[in-house]
Enzyme design. Structure first.
Site, mmCIF file in Angstrom:
data_model
loop_
_atom_site.group_PDB
_atom_site.id
_atom_site.type_symbol
_atom_site.label_atom_id
_atom_site.label_comp_id
_atom_site.label_asym_id
_atom_site.label_seq_id
_atom_site.Cartn_x
_atom_site.Cartn_y
_atom_site.Cartn_z
ATOM 1 C CB THR A 100 -0.962 -0.021 1.202
ATOM 2 O OG1 THR A 100 -1.678 -1.263 1.200
ATOM 3 C CG2 THR A 100 -1.958 1.121 1.161
ATOM 4 C CE1 TYR A 153 0.785 -9.307 2.081
ATOM 5 C CE2 TYR A 153 2.456 -7.662 1.598
ATOM 6 C CZ TYR A 153 1.153 -8.093 1.533
ATOM 7 O OH TYR A 153 0.208 -7.308 0.910
ATOM 8 C CE LYS A 165 -0.934 -7.606 4.648
ATOM 9 N NZ LYS A 165 -0.525 -6.329 4.017
ATOM 10 C CB ILE A 172 -1.169 -5.791 7.997
ATOM 11 C CG1 ILE A 172 -0.329 -6.254 9.203
ATOM 12 C CG2 ILE A 172 -0.414 -4.712 7.209
ATOM 13 C CD1 ILE A 172 0.982 -6.928 8.845
#
Length: 294
Positions: free
Chosen positions: A45, A133, A161, A203
Protein backbone atom coordinates in the site's frame (compact mmCIF):
# COMPACT_ATOMS: atom_id res chain seq x y z
CA UNK A 1 4.67 -8.22 20.04
CA UNK A 2 2.01 -6.27 18.16
CA UNK A 3 -1.63 -7.31 18.15
CA UNK A 4 -4.69 -5.59 16.79
CA UNK A 5 -5.18 -2.87 14.23
CA UNK A 6 -2.16 -2.16 12.02
CA UNK A 7 -2.32 0.30 9.14
CA UNK A 8 -0.67 -0.50 5.81
CA UNK A 9 0.23 3.16 5.39
CA UNK A 10 0.16 4.96 2.05
CA UNK A 11 3.24 6.94 0.99
CA UNK A 12 2.12 10.52 0.21
CA UNK A 13 3.81 12.26 -2.71
CA UNK A 14 4.15 15.75 -4.08
CA UNK A 15 2.86 16.60 -7.55
CA UNK A 16 6.39 16.17 -8.93
CA UNK A 17 6.51 12.59 -7.62
CA UNK A 18 8.85 13.16 -4.67
CA UNK A 19 7.84 11.92 -1.23
CA UNK A 20 5.72 14.44 0.69
CA UNK A 21 7.24 14.19 4.16
CA UNK A 22 5.01 16.91 5.62
CA UNK A 23 1.93 14.86 4.73
CA UNK A 24 3.63 11.70 6.00
CA UNK A 25 4.14 13.32 9.39
CA UNK A 26 0.47 14.34 9.40
CA UNK A 27 -0.56 10.74 8.71
CA UNK A 28 1.58 9.40 11.54
CA UNK A 29 0.03 11.91 13.95
CA UNK A 30 -3.45 11.01 12.69
CA UNK A 31 -2.94 7.32 13.46
CA UNK A 32 -1.51 8.03 16.89
CA UNK A 33 -4.58 10.16 17.67
CA UNK A 34 -6.95 7.50 16.33
CA UNK A 35 -5.45 4.71 18.43
CA UNK A 36 -3.99 2.58 15.63
CA UNK A 37 -1.80 -0.14 17.16
CA UNK A 38 1.07 -0.01 14.64
CA UNK A 39 2.15 1.25 11.23
CA UNK A 40 3.57 -0.69 8.29
CA UNK A 41 5.75 1.70 6.29
CA UNK A 42 6.44 1.07 2.59
CA UNK A 43 4.59 -2.16 2.06
CA UNK A 44 2.36 -2.84 -0.94
CA UNK A 45 0.00 0.00 0.00
CA UNK A 46 3.02 2.27 0.47
CA UNK A 47 4.05 1.75 -3.18
CA UNK A 48 7.15 -0.23 -2.33
CA UNK A 49 7.45 -1.46 -5.92
CA UNK A 50 8.09 2.05 -7.26
CA UNK A 51 10.39 3.38 -4.52
CA UNK A 52 14.11 2.83 -5.21
CA UNK A 53 15.96 1.16 -2.37
CA UNK A 54 17.56 4.28 -0.88
CA UNK A 55 14.26 6.16 -0.97
CA UNK A 56 12.41 3.14 0.43
CA UNK A 57 14.74 2.98 3.42
CA UNK A 58 14.58 6.76 3.88
CA UNK A 59 10.77 6.73 4.09
CA UNK A 60 10.82 3.91 6.65
CA UNK A 61 13.45 5.69 8.76
CA UNK A 62 11.58 8.99 8.62
CA UNK A 63 8.32 7.29 9.60
CA UNK A 64 10.08 5.92 12.69
CA UNK A 65 11.37 9.41 13.51
CA UNK A 66 7.91 10.92 13.17
CA UNK A 67 6.48 8.16 15.38
CA UNK A 68 9.09 8.96 18.03
CA UNK A 69 8.31 5.85 20.07
CA UNK A 70 4.60 6.64 20.32
CA UNK A 71 3.50 3.96 17.86
CA UNK A 72 5.47 0.93 16.64
CA UNK A 73 6.64 0.94 13.02
CA UNK A 74 7.13 -2.16 10.88
CA UNK A 75 9.27 -1.65 7.78
CA UNK A 76 8.59 -3.37 4.48
CA UNK A 77 11.66 -5.26 3.25
CA UNK A 78 10.27 -7.37 0.41
CA UNK A 79 12.01 -7.85 -2.93
CA UNK A 80 12.05 -10.53 -5.60
CA UNK A 81 15.84 -10.81 -5.48
CA UNK A 82 17.17 -12.21 -2.22
CA UNK A 83 20.34 -10.11 -2.36
CA UNK A 84 18.24 -6.97 -2.75
CA UNK A 85 15.99 -7.95 0.17
CA UNK A 86 19.08 -8.47 2.32
CA UNK A 87 20.55 -5.11 1.30
CA UNK A 88 17.24 -3.38 2.05
CA UNK A 89 17.04 -5.16 5.40
CA UNK A 90 20.56 -4.04 6.35
CA UNK A 91 19.77 -0.46 5.35
CA UNK A 92 17.01 -0.42 7.99
CA UNK A 93 18.98 -2.25 10.67
CA UNK A 94 19.42 0.85 12.84
CA UNK A 95 16.18 2.59 11.87
CA UNK A 96 14.24 1.69 15.00
CA UNK A 97 11.62 -0.51 13.32
CA UNK A 98 10.19 -3.17 15.65
CA UNK A 99 9.90 -5.72 12.83
CA UNK A 100 10.11 -6.10 9.06
CA UNK A 101 7.46 -7.38 6.66
CA UNK A 102 8.75 -9.29 3.65
CA UNK A 103 6.46 -10.23 0.78
CA UNK A 104 7.13 -13.46 -1.09
CA UNK A 105 9.38 -12.84 -4.10
CA UNK A 106 7.08 -11.87 -6.93
CA UNK A 107 7.10 -12.60 -10.68
CA UNK A 108 9.89 -15.21 -10.59
CA UNK A 109 7.62 -17.76 -8.81
CA UNK A 110 10.00 -19.56 -6.42
CA UNK A 111 9.27 -23.09 -5.23
CA UNK A 112 8.68 -23.83 -1.52
CA UNK A 113 12.38 -24.73 -1.32
CA UNK A 114 13.26 -21.35 -2.80
CA UNK A 115 10.95 -19.50 -0.41
CA UNK A 116 12.54 -21.23 2.57
CA UNK A 117 16.05 -20.40 1.34
CA UNK A 118 15.06 -16.79 0.61
CA UNK A 119 13.48 -16.04 3.98
CA UNK A 120 16.16 -17.93 5.91
CA UNK A 121 18.87 -15.85 4.23
CA UNK A 122 17.07 -12.56 4.90
CA UNK A 123 16.45 -13.49 8.54
CA UNK A 124 20.11 -14.43 8.97
CA UNK A 125 21.18 -10.95 7.86
CA UNK A 126 19.55 -9.20 10.84
CA UNK A 127 18.44 -9.64 14.43
CA UNK A 128 15.23 -7.68 13.79
CA UNK A 129 12.06 -9.82 13.89
CA UNK A 130 10.73 -10.83 10.48
CA UNK A 131 7.11 -11.24 9.38
CA UNK A 132 6.37 -13.30 6.28
CA UNK A 133 3.80 -11.97 3.79
CA UNK A 134 1.69 -14.16 1.52
CA UNK A 135 -0.41 -12.40 -1.13
CA UNK A 136 -0.59 -14.69 -4.18
CA UNK A 137 -3.04 -12.43 -5.99
CA UNK A 138 -0.18 -9.98 -6.47
CA UNK A 139 2.92 -12.18 -6.46
CA UNK A 140 1.86 -15.30 -8.42
CA UNK A 141 3.24 -17.54 -5.65
CA UNK A 142 1.22 -19.00 -2.77
CA UNK A 143 3.20 -19.80 0.37
CA UNK A 144 1.36 -22.75 1.88
CA UNK A 145 0.97 -23.26 5.64
CA UNK A 146 3.45 -26.15 5.54
CA UNK A 147 6.14 -23.82 4.16
CA UNK A 148 5.31 -21.19 6.78
CA UNK A 149 5.58 -23.88 9.46
CA UNK A 150 9.09 -24.79 8.38
CA UNK A 151 10.10 -21.13 8.44
CA UNK A 152 8.52 -20.60 11.87
CA UNK A 153 11.42 -22.56 13.37
CA UNK A 154 13.81 -19.73 12.39
CA UNK A 155 14.32 -17.80 15.63
CA UNK A 156 13.59 -14.29 14.36
CA UNK A 157 10.74 -15.18 11.99
CA UNK A 158 7.85 -14.37 14.28
CA UNK A 159 4.71 -14.35 12.15
CA UNK A 160 2.94 -14.19 8.81
CA UNK A 161 0.59 -11.80 7.07
CA UNK A 162 -1.87 -14.07 5.28
CA UNK A 163 -3.76 -12.19 2.56
CA UNK A 164 -5.50 -14.96 0.64
CA UNK A 165 -8.81 -14.48 2.44
CA UNK A 166 -8.90 -18.26 3.01
CA UNK A 167 -10.12 -18.53 6.59
CA UNK A 168 -9.36 -22.25 6.78
CA UNK A 169 -5.69 -21.31 6.92
CA UNK A 170 -6.01 -19.71 10.35
CA UNK A 171 -6.55 -23.02 12.16
CA UNK A 172 -4.02 -24.80 9.96
CA UNK A 173 -1.32 -22.20 10.58
CA UNK A 174 -2.01 -22.21 14.30
CA UNK A 175 -1.82 -26.00 14.39
CA UNK A 176 1.46 -26.13 12.47
CA UNK A 177 3.21 -23.04 13.85
CA UNK A 178 2.11 -23.02 17.49
CA UNK A 179 0.44 -20.50 19.77
CA UNK A 180 3.33 -18.03 19.89
CA UNK A 181 3.57 -17.53 16.11
CA UNK A 182 1.79 -14.31 15.10
CA UNK A 183 -0.99 -14.54 12.51
CA UNK A 184 -2.01 -11.33 10.75
CA UNK A 185 -4.84 -10.96 8.27
CA UNK A 186 -4.12 -9.04 5.09
CA UNK A 187 -7.70 -9.12 3.83
CA UNK A 188 -10.03 -6.49 5.31
CA UNK A 189 -13.22 -8.22 4.16
CA UNK A 190 -12.48 -11.35 6.22
CA UNK A 191 -10.44 -9.74 9.00
CA UNK A 192 -13.14 -9.94 11.67
CA UNK A 193 -13.58 -13.69 11.18
CA UNK A 194 -9.80 -14.14 11.01
CA UNK A 195 -9.41 -12.59 14.47
CA UNK A 196 -12.34 -14.51 15.95
CA UNK A 197 -10.73 -17.73 14.71
CA UNK A 198 -7.53 -16.98 16.59
CA UNK A 199 -5.58 -14.42 14.57
CA UNK A 200 -3.49 -11.78 16.32
CA UNK A 201 -4.07 -8.71 14.18
CA UNK A 202 -4.84 -7.15 10.82
CA UNK A 203 -2.52 -5.25 8.49
CA UNK A 204 -5.19 -3.18 6.82
CA UNK A 205 -5.76 -0.95 3.81
CA UNK A 206 -9.10 0.39 5.09
CA UNK A 207 -7.40 1.44 8.32
CA UNK A 208 -5.99 4.40 6.36
CA UNK A 209 -9.45 6.00 6.31
CA UNK A 210 -11.46 4.40 9.16
CA UNK A 211 -8.81 3.86 11.85
CA UNK A 212 -10.99 4.50 14.91
CA UNK A 213 -13.76 2.13 13.83
CA UNK A 214 -11.31 -0.49 12.59
CA UNK A 215 -9.43 -0.40 15.90
CA UNK A 216 -12.73 -0.86 17.77
CA UNK A 217 -13.65 -3.83 15.57
CA UNK A 218 -10.27 -5.47 16.12
CA UNK A 219 -10.44 -4.95 19.88
CA UNK A 220 -13.91 -6.51 20.03
CA UNK A 221 -12.89 -9.49 17.89
CA UNK A 222 -9.72 -10.10 19.90
CA UNK A 223 -11.86 -10.05 23.06
CA UNK A 224 -14.08 -12.69 21.35
CA UNK A 225 -17.08 -10.36 21.46
CA UNK A 226 -18.40 -11.55 18.11
CA UNK A 227 -21.65 -9.60 18.25
CA UNK A 228 -19.98 -6.25 18.95
CA UNK A 229 -17.30 -6.90 16.33
CA UNK A 230 -19.98 -7.61 13.72
CA UNK A 231 -21.96 -4.50 14.70
CA UNK A 232 -18.88 -2.31 14.17
CA UNK A 233 -17.72 -4.15 11.05
CA UNK A 234 -20.98 -4.23 9.11
CA UNK A 235 -21.07 -0.51 8.17
CA UNK A 236 -17.49 -0.82 6.87
CA UNK A 237 -18.16 -3.56 4.31
CA UNK A 238 -18.88 -1.04 1.55
CA UNK A 239 -15.52 0.59 2.23
CA UNK A 240 -13.74 -2.76 2.01
CA UNK A 241 -15.25 -3.40 -1.43
CA UNK A 242 -14.83 0.10 -2.86
CA UNK A 243 -11.15 0.33 -1.87
CA UNK A 244 -10.49 -2.44 -4.38
CA UNK A 245 -12.50 -1.05 -7.31
CA UNK A 246 -9.07 -0.55 -8.88
CA UNK A 247 -5.68 -1.90 -7.87
CA UNK A 248 -4.54 -1.02 -4.34
CA UNK A 249 -3.35 1.62 -3.43
CA UNK A 250 -5.09 3.67 -6.14
CA UNK A 251 -8.49 4.01 -4.40
CA UNK A 252 -7.22 4.40 -0.84
CA UNK A 253 -4.73 7.11 -1.78
CA UNK A 254 -7.50 9.02 -3.56
CA UNK A 255 -9.73 8.62 -0.49
CA UNK A 256 -7.07 9.85 1.94
CA UNK A 257 -6.58 12.90 -0.25
CA UNK A 258 -10.33 13.58 -0.25
CA UNK A 259 -10.23 13.48 3.54
CA UNK A 260 -7.71 16.33 3.46
CA UNK A 261 -4.96 14.33 5.16
CA UNK A 262 -2.46 14.63 2.30
CA UNK A 263 -1.72 17.53 -0.02
CA UNK A 264 -2.53 15.65 -3.23
CA UNK A 265 -3.25 12.16 -4.48
CA UNK A 266 -0.24 11.73 -6.76
CA UNK A 267 0.66 8.11 -7.39
CA UNK A 268 3.69 6.79 -9.27
CA UNK A 269 3.51 5.18 -12.68
CA UNK A 270 2.66 2.59 -13.82
CA UNK A 271 -0.22 3.20 -11.38
CA UNK A 272 -2.46 6.14 -12.23
CA UNK A 273 -4.96 8.11 -10.17
CA UNK A 274 -8.45 6.70 -9.61
CA UNK A 275 -10.61 6.57 -12.74
CA UNK A 276 -13.37 9.17 -12.69
CA UNK A 277 -16.04 6.48 -13.08
CA UNK A 278 -15.27 5.29 -9.53
CA UNK A 279 -15.26 8.69 -7.79
CA UNK A 280 -18.96 8.61 -7.01
CA UNK A 281 -18.80 5.05 -5.65
CA UNK A 282 -15.99 5.87 -3.28
CA UNK A 283 -17.52 9.15 -2.09
CA UNK A 284 -20.83 7.41 -1.41
CA UNK A 285 -19.30 4.57 0.60
CA UNK A 286 -17.11 7.02 2.52
CA UNK A 287 -20.17 9.05 3.47
CA UNK A 288 -22.01 5.88 4.49
CA UNK A 289 -19.10 5.13 6.83
CA UNK A 290 -19.38 8.68 8.27
CA UNK A 291 -16.10 9.84 6.75
CA UNK A 292 -15.94 13.56 6.06
CA UNK A 293 -15.16 14.17 2.39
CA UNK A 294 -13.62 17.50 1.37
Amino acid sequence: MINGSIVALITPMNSDGTVDYASLERLVEFHIEQGTDAIVAVGTTGESATLPMTEHAAVVCQTVKFASGRIPVIGGNGANATAEAIELTKSMQKSGVVAMLGVTPYYNKPTPKGLIAHYTAVAASTDIPQILYNVPGRTAVDMKPETVAELSSVSNIIGVKEATGDLSRVARLRELCGEDFLLYSGDDATAREFLLLGGNGVISVANNIVPHAFKAMCDAALAKNAQLAETIDQPLTGIYRSLFCEANPIPVKWAVHRMGLIANGHIRLPLTELSEQFHGLLIETMKQAHIEVK
